[in-house]
Design a protein around this motif. Sequence first.
Motif, PDB file in Angstrom:
ATOM      1  N   GLU A  37       0.836  -1.200   0.000  1.00 40.60           N
ATOM      2  CA  GLU A  37       0.000   0.000   0.000  1.00 40.60           C
ATOM      3  C   GLU A  37       0.872   1.251   0.000  1.00 40.60           C
ATOM      4  N   VAL A  38       0.358   2.311  -0.623  1.00 46.03           N
ATOM      5  CA  VAL A  38       1.041   3.609  -0.653  1.00 46.03           C
ATOM      6  C   VAL A  38       0.158   4.615   0.062  1.00 46.03           C
ATOM      7  N   PHE A  39       0.739   5.354   1.000  1.00 49.25           N
ATOM      8  CA  PHE A  39       0.001   6.360   1.760  1.00 49.25           C
ATOM      9  C   PHE A  39       0.549   7.748   1.438  1.00 49.25           C
ATOM     10  N   LEU A  40      -0.351   8.693   1.202  1.00 49.31           N
ATOM     11  CA  LEU A  40       0.021  10.105   1.030  1.00 49.31           C
ATOM     12  C   LEU A  40      -0.325  10.824   2.327  1.00 49.31           C
ATOM     13  N   ILE A  41       0.682  11.398   2.972  1.00 46.59           N
ATOM     14  CA  ILE A  41       0.508  11.962   4.312  1.00 46.59           C
ATOM     15  C   ILE A  41       0.998  13.407   4.339  1.00 46.59           C
ATOM     16  N   ASN A  42       0.254  14.263   5.027  1.00 44.68           N
ATOM     17  CA  ASN A  42       0.691  15.633   5.285  1.00 44.68           C
ATOM     18  C   ASN A  42       1.527  15.594   6.561  1.00 44.68           C
ATOM     19  N   LYS A  43       2.862  15.636   6.412  1.00 46.00           N
ATOM     20  CA  LYS A  43       3.748  15.493   7.576  1.00 46.00           C
ATOM     21  C   LYS A  43       3.563  16.654   8.545  1.00 46.00           C
ATOM     22  N   PRO A  44       3.317  16.357   9.821  1.00 43.67           N
ATOM     23  CA  PRO A  44       3.156  17.447  10.793  1.00 43.67           C
ATOM     24  C   PRO A  44       4.479  18.173  11.065  1.00 43.67           C
ATOM     25  N   LEU A  45       4.368  19.433  11.424  1.00 43.33           N
ATOM     26  CA  LEU A  45       5.521  20.238  11.801  1.00 43.33           C
ATOM     27  C   LEU A  45       6.213  19.610  13.010  1.00 43.33           C
ATOM     28  N   GLU A  46       7.536  19.604  12.979  1.00 46.71           N
ATOM     29  CA  GLU A  46       8.416  19.105  14.043  1.00 46.71           C
ATOM     30  C   GLU A  46       8.486  17.582  14.127  1.00 46.71           C
ATOM     31  N   LYS A  97       6.718  -4.844   9.562  1.00 46.54           N
ATOM     32  CA  LYS A  97       8.045  -4.225   9.619  1.00 46.54           C
ATOM     33  C   LYS A  97       8.371  -3.430   8.364  1.00 46.54           C
ATOM     34  N   LYS A  98       7.858  -3.880   7.207  1.00 48.56           N
ATOM     35  CA  LYS A  98       8.310  -3.314   5.935  1.00 48.56           C
ATOM     36  C   LYS A  98       7.536  -2.040   5.600  1.00 48.56           C
ATOM     37  N   VAL A  99       8.029  -0.901   6.124  1.00 47.87           N
ATOM     38  CA  VAL A  99       7.427   0.412   5.872  1.00 47.87           C
ATOM     39  C   VAL A  99       8.566   1.410   5.692  1.00 47.87           C
ATOM     40  N   GLY A 100       8.474   2.260   4.670  1.00 49.31           N
ATOM     41  CA  GLY A 100       9.511   3.268   4.445  1.00 49.31           C
ATOM     42  C   GLY A 100       8.937   4.483   3.751  1.00 49.31           C
ATOM     43  N   HIS A 101       9.690   5.596   3.758  1.00 47.61           N
ATOM     44  CA  HIS A 101       9.216   6.816   3.098  1.00 47.61           C
ATOM     45  C   HIS A 101      10.013   7.075   1.822  1.00 47.61           C
ATOM     46  N   ALA A 102       9.395   7.829   0.920  1.00 42.86           N
ATOM     47  CA  ALA A 102      10.005   8.094  -0.392  1.00 42.86           C
ATOM     48  C   ALA A 102      10.488   9.538  -0.455  1.00 42.86           C
ATOM     49  N   GLY A 103      11.469   9.886   0.386  1.00 44.22           N
ATOM     50  CA  GLY A 103      12.027  11.243   0.339  1.00 44.22           C
ATOM     51  C   GLY A 103      11.824  11.998   1.618  1.00 44.22           C
ATOM     52  N   LEU A 137       4.369  13.673   2.257  1.00 50.18           N
ATOM     53  CA  LEU A 137       5.320  12.594   2.497  1.00 50.18           C
ATOM     54  C   LEU A 137       4.670  11.313   1.985  1.00 50.18           C
ATOM     55  N   ILE A 138       5.341  10.624   1.079  1.00 49.42           N
ATOM     56  CA  ILE A 138       4.833   9.349   0.570  1.00 49.42           C
ATOM     57  C   ILE A 138       5.430   8.228   1.409  1.00 49.42           C
ATOM     58  N   VAL A 139       4.554   7.413   1.995  1.00 48.85           N
ATOM     59  CA  VAL A 139       4.992   6.272   2.811  1.00 48.85           C
ATOM     60  C   VAL A 139       4.506   4.991   2.133  1.00 48.85           C
ATOM     61  N   CYS A 140       5.425   4.054   1.940  1.00 48.49           N
ATOM     62  CA  CYS A 140       5.122   2.790   1.263  1.00 48.49           C
ATOM     63  C   CYS A 140       5.197   1.638   2.256  1.00 48.49           C
ATOM     64  N   ALA A 141       4.280   0.696   2.125  1.00 49.07           N
ATOM     65  CA  ALA A 141       4.241  -0.444   3.043  1.00 49.07           C
ATOM     66  C   ALA A 141       4.189  -1.754   2.253  1.00 49.07           C
ATOM     67  N   GLY A 142       4.762  -2.804   2.861  1.00 45.80           N
ATOM     68  CA  GLY A 142       4.741  -4.124   2.242  1.00 45.80           C
ATOM     69  C   GLY A 142       5.483  -4.152   0.928  1.00 45.80           C
ATOM     70  N   THR A 179       4.404  20.485  -1.710  1.00 45.96           N
ATOM     71  CA  THR A 179       3.031  20.452  -2.217  1.00 45.96           C
ATOM     72  C   THR A 179       2.793  19.376  -3.269  1.00 45.96           C
ATOM     73  N   ARG A 180       3.890  18.825  -3.829  1.00 45.22           N
ATOM     74  CA  ARG A 180       3.712  17.812  -4.884  1.00 45.22           C
ATOM     75  C   ARG A 180       4.964  16.958  -5.027  1.00 45.22           C
ATOM     76  N   ILE A 181       4.755  15.664  -5.320  1.00 41.24           N
ATOM     77  CA  ILE A 181       5.819  14.747  -5.746  1.00 41.24           C
ATOM     78  C   ILE A 181       5.309  14.074  -7.009  1.00 41.24           C
ATOM     79  N   GLY A 182       5.905  14.407  -8.151  1.00 42.56           N
ATOM     80  CA  GLY A 182       5.421  13.854  -9.417  1.00 42.56           C
ATOM     81  C   GLY A 182       3.955  14.208  -9.620  1.00 42.56           C
ATOM     82  N   GLU A 183       3.126  13.198  -9.798  1.00 41.17           N
ATOM     83  CA  GLU A 183       1.688  13.435 -10.036  1.00 41.17           C
ATOM     84  C   GLU A 183       0.892  13.450  -8.727  1.00 41.17           C
ATOM     85  N   TYR A 184       1.558  13.243  -7.601  1.00 43.49           N
ATOM     86  CA  TYR A 184       0.866  13.161  -6.313  1.00 43.49           C
ATOM     87  C   TYR A 184       0.866  14.520  -5.622  1.00 43.49           C
ATOM     88  N   SER A 185      -0.321  14.970  -5.208  1.00 42.11           N
ATOM     89  CA  SER A 185      -0.480  16.318  -4.657  1.00 42.11           C
ATOM     90  C   SER A 185      -0.791  16.277  -3.171  1.00 42.11           C
TER      91      SER A 185
END
Length: 227
Positions: free
Chosen positions: A8-17, A34-40, A50-55, A199-205
């Motif tokens: 699964e891919v999650f699009l998240i608005n990363k909180p400040l701090e 266990k298998k979860v990571g971010h894309a940048g 922040l794009i977070v990928c799982a599995g 505000t954007r990564i590629g086509e993801y807003s």
Amino acid sequence: MQEEPYGEVFLINKPLEWTSFDVVRKVRNALKIKKVGHAGTLDPLATGLLIVCAGKKTKSIESFMGQEKEYTGTFEIGKTTESFDLEKPVVDVGDPSHISILQVKEAAAQLTGDILQVPPMHSAIKVDGKRVYESARKGIEVKMEARPVSVSVFEITKFENPTVHFRIICSKGTYIRSIARDLGDILKVGAYMSSLCRTRIGEYSLEEADELDHLIEKIKARKDENL
């Protein structure tokens, strides 16, 4: 019939701090895998997409990281910091009162296109196998080589001296803090990044992104339904 491996891919608005890893850990704990990571990475003092990928979707992380990024935020001219953001104390450099919006736009034009950029000392880049921010924290100077990056858009959306509001579209590996430093150098009054939102990564807003707390609630509710 065997189930397909979870991904699964999650699009998240990363909180400040929050660090990017803080967000990953929160999602990992909610999913209980266990298998979860971010894309940048986004710095703690930045917000936004922040794009977070799982599995099995963690295999897509590199492809997300390679896509162009869009940011909005503010620079402050006339002052700077050691990290070129608010993680370090602000120091005066020069009086910016004479700087016009035309001068700021002309400086921005010099930092647009295919440019060579020196990453900030307080960054996660590795030199001789060590993260440079670790050396910076110990007061050890590391020689940073300039790297080619591409800034396709550097728009000054508003100028309220000494605050510069901007929109930047850039390639992978571009440091907005370095753009702040270089803008301050061109204007000869110093500058640092006072706020940043991706505000954007590629086509993801960012408009498609979930607030973190809301996403965690959705994940937990889904898990409860499957019990």
